[in-house]
Design an enzyme around this catalytic site. Structure first.
Site, short mmCIF file in Angstrom:
data_model
loop_
_atom_site.label_atom_id
_atom_site.label_comp_id
_atom_site.label_asym_id
_atom_site.label_seq_id
_atom_site.Cartn_x
_atom_site.Cartn_y
_atom_site.Cartn_z
N SER A 191 0.84 -1.22 0.00
CA SER A 191 0.00 0.00 0.00
C SER A 191 0.86 1.25 0.00
O SER A 191 0.59 2.22 -0.71
CB SER A 191 -0.89 0.02 1.24
OG SER A 191 -1.79 -1.05 1.20
N ASP A 245 -6.74 -8.36 4.59
CA ASP A 245 -5.92 -9.15 3.66
C ASP A 245 -5.31 -10.38 4.33
O ASP A 245 -4.77 -11.26 3.67
CB ASP A 245 -4.78 -8.29 3.08
CG ASP A 245 -5.31 -7.23 2.12
OD1 ASP A 245 -6.45 -7.37 1.63
OD2 ASP A 245 -4.58 -6.25 1.86
C1 S3P Z 1 -5.57 -1.40 0.00
C2 S3P Z 1 -6.81 -1.45 0.59
C3 S3P Z 1 -7.56 -2.70 0.81
C4 S3P Z 1 -6.66 -3.94 0.68
C5 S3P Z 1 -5.76 -3.86 -0.50
C6 S3P Z 1 -4.86 -2.63 -0.43
C7 S3P Z 1 -4.91 -0.09 -0.18
O1 S3P Z 1 -8.57 -2.79 -0.16
O2 S3P Z 1 -7.45 -5.10 0.63
O3 S3P Z 1 -4.93 -5.02 -0.56
O4 S3P Z 1 -3.69 -0.06 -0.46
O5 S3P Z 1 -5.60 0.93 -0.03
P1 S3P Z 1 -10.02 -2.07 0.03
O6 S3P Z 1 -9.80 -0.62 0.07
O7 S3P Z 1 -10.83 -2.51 -1.14
O8 S3P Z 1 -10.53 -2.61 1.33
#
Ligand code: S3P
Length: 429
Positions: free
Chosen positions: A24, A316
């Site tokens: 992220s 996750d």
């Molecule tokens: C992420 C947010 C999450 C996560 C993804 C990465 C991000 O998704 O599952 O692996 O970097 O903002 P969602 O925003 O759909 O929950």
């Protein structure tokens, strides 16, 4: 399709490990430095396929980005120098690229088109398209503008107040970025706490935001300035080793320099609730992001109930937590996790199918999973469903199975953890 057969081992995990950079934070570092003025240096960047999609998107818009292993040098010239890409942008398998870049592309005065792979083409984009249209965006796409491919006739958007309908950091971040490129104030109100890396990292690029509980306000038109970012280790990658060491008696593993942001550390909290022996020690900060070491020793676990506010903090990690639960005494109930159905694959379905085929006692719910432990896993052939986190869950299952575990389509693991098998081999003793 590439597959790997992992022999059952009675091995333990020992020694030290550094997991690759946070996915992220890596995405956000490239996005912010590509929009900024000046040269940004990013170290410990995750060179997994997903983050490289974000790099490629900005290269197509004329940003010079140098890569030397896990170091990126991004030569930003500000948003006015971004060029209209000649070709469609390929978001690959990356939901984060798709959602965050939608906020950027909708707000730049350029025409762009974008597509994704088979999995991403099934994932909902209306969650970003609908609020962006409220801000004045012109976006068209398949299935009434809810699925990729999408086309953006970008323009300066107007600030709005928007209450999120889903607990999603991707949607929140898309709107913050659109607001930053737009006019006036944008206020995003969260439905529940989600990862806050966008809010933590934007100030490193000179951007001011006002965070008050679940409300985030940002003033449009602020210029971003280059910054240097050392990306912390990804707790979502560390999670596979945290569980692996916890469920193998005699293990004693130290994972160094992991991002321990409280919106991401739900896996540590949940595992401790299950009785795991985990110590965390924050030793530094990257911007406002806490970074520390995690020590795990193998210990007997017990079943727990996980629901409510903690779910987005470990969303996750639910596949690997479900595997841990097969080794815990008693029942583990995971609820309020319907978002799992909209990930790289329907992760409720994929976890239930995979663990059942390995011999676990698992049942799917509309919004979660029930796991009854402790069970001896048999092993067998499993499909990764093209989902990196399901593939890695299967690999960790081989440590406690009676027979070998064969993982079909193992290459998807490169999406978030290209050195996963090397690290697993190095820590097994
Ligand atoms: C992420 C947010 C999450 C996560 C993804 C990465 C991000 O998704 O599952 O692996 O970097 O903002 P969602 O925003 O759909 O929950």
């Amino acid at each position: 399709m590439s597959s790997i057969e992992l022999q059952p081992t009675k091995k333990r995990l020992n020694g030290e490990l550094r997991v690759p950079g946070d996915k992220s934070i890596s995405h956000r570092s490239v996005i912010f430095s590509s929009l900024a003025h000046g040269t940004s240096y990013i170290s410990n960047f995750l060179t997994g396929e997903d983050c490289l999609r974000t790099v490629e998107a900005f290269r197509l818009m004329g940003v010079e980005i140098e890569q030397k292993e896990d170091q990126l040098i991004v030569h930003g010239n500000g948003i006015t120098h971004l060029k209209e890409p000649v070709h469609p942008i390929n978001f690959g398998n990356s939901g984060t690229t798709a959602r965050l870049m939608s906020g950027v592309l909708a707000g730049l005065p350029l025409f762009t088109t974008a597509f994704g792979d088979e999995s991403l083409s099934k994932r909902p984009m209306d969650r970003v398209v609908v609020p962006l249209k409220e801000m004045g965006a012109e976006i068209t796409g398949r299935n009434n503008h809810s699925l990729l491919p999408l086309a953006f006739k970008g323009r300066k958007l107007k600030g709005i107040r928007h209450e999120l309908k889903v607990k999603s950091a991707q949607v929140k971040s898309a709107l913050i970025l659109a607001g930053l490129l737009g006019e006036g104030e944008t206020e995003v109100v969260e439905l529940g706490e989600t990862r806050n890396h966008t809010e933590m990292l934007l100030p490193e690029f000179g951007v001011q935001l006002k965070v008050n509980g679940r409300s985030i306000k940002i003033e449009g038109g602020q210029e971003l300035q280059a910054s240097n970012i050392k990306v912390p280790g990804d707790i979502s990658s560390a999670a596979f080793f945290i569980v692996a060491a916890s469920i193998t008696q005699g293990s004693d593993l130290l994972i160094r320099d992991v991002g321990l942001n409280s919106t991401r550390d739900g896996i540590v909290r949940a595992m401790k609730q299950m009785g795991a022996d985990i110590e965390t020690k924050v030793h530094t900060h990257v911007g406002s992001e806490p970074v520390g070491d995690v020590r795990i020793r193998g210990r007997m676990l017990k079943g727990i109930t996980l629901k409510g506010d903690i779910i987005p903090n470990l969303i996750d990690e639910i596949p690997i937590l479900a595997l841990a639960a097969t080794q815990a005494e008693g029942e583990t109930v995971i609820k309020d996790a319907k978002e799992l159905r909209f990930k790289e694959t329907d992760r409720i379905e994929a976890v239930v199918q995979t663990l059942q085929s390995l011999g676990a006692d698992v049942e799917g719910l509309e919004d979660g999973i029930i796991i009854k432990g402790k069970t001896q896993l048999k092993g067998g052939i499993i499909d990764s469903y093209g989902d990196h986190r399901i593939g890695m869950m299967g690999a960790i299952a081989s440590l406690i199975s009676q027979e070998p575990v064969t993982i079909q389509d193992k290459d998807c693991i490169n999406i978030s953890y290209p050195s996963f098998f090397e690290h697993l081999n190095e820590t097994l003793s």
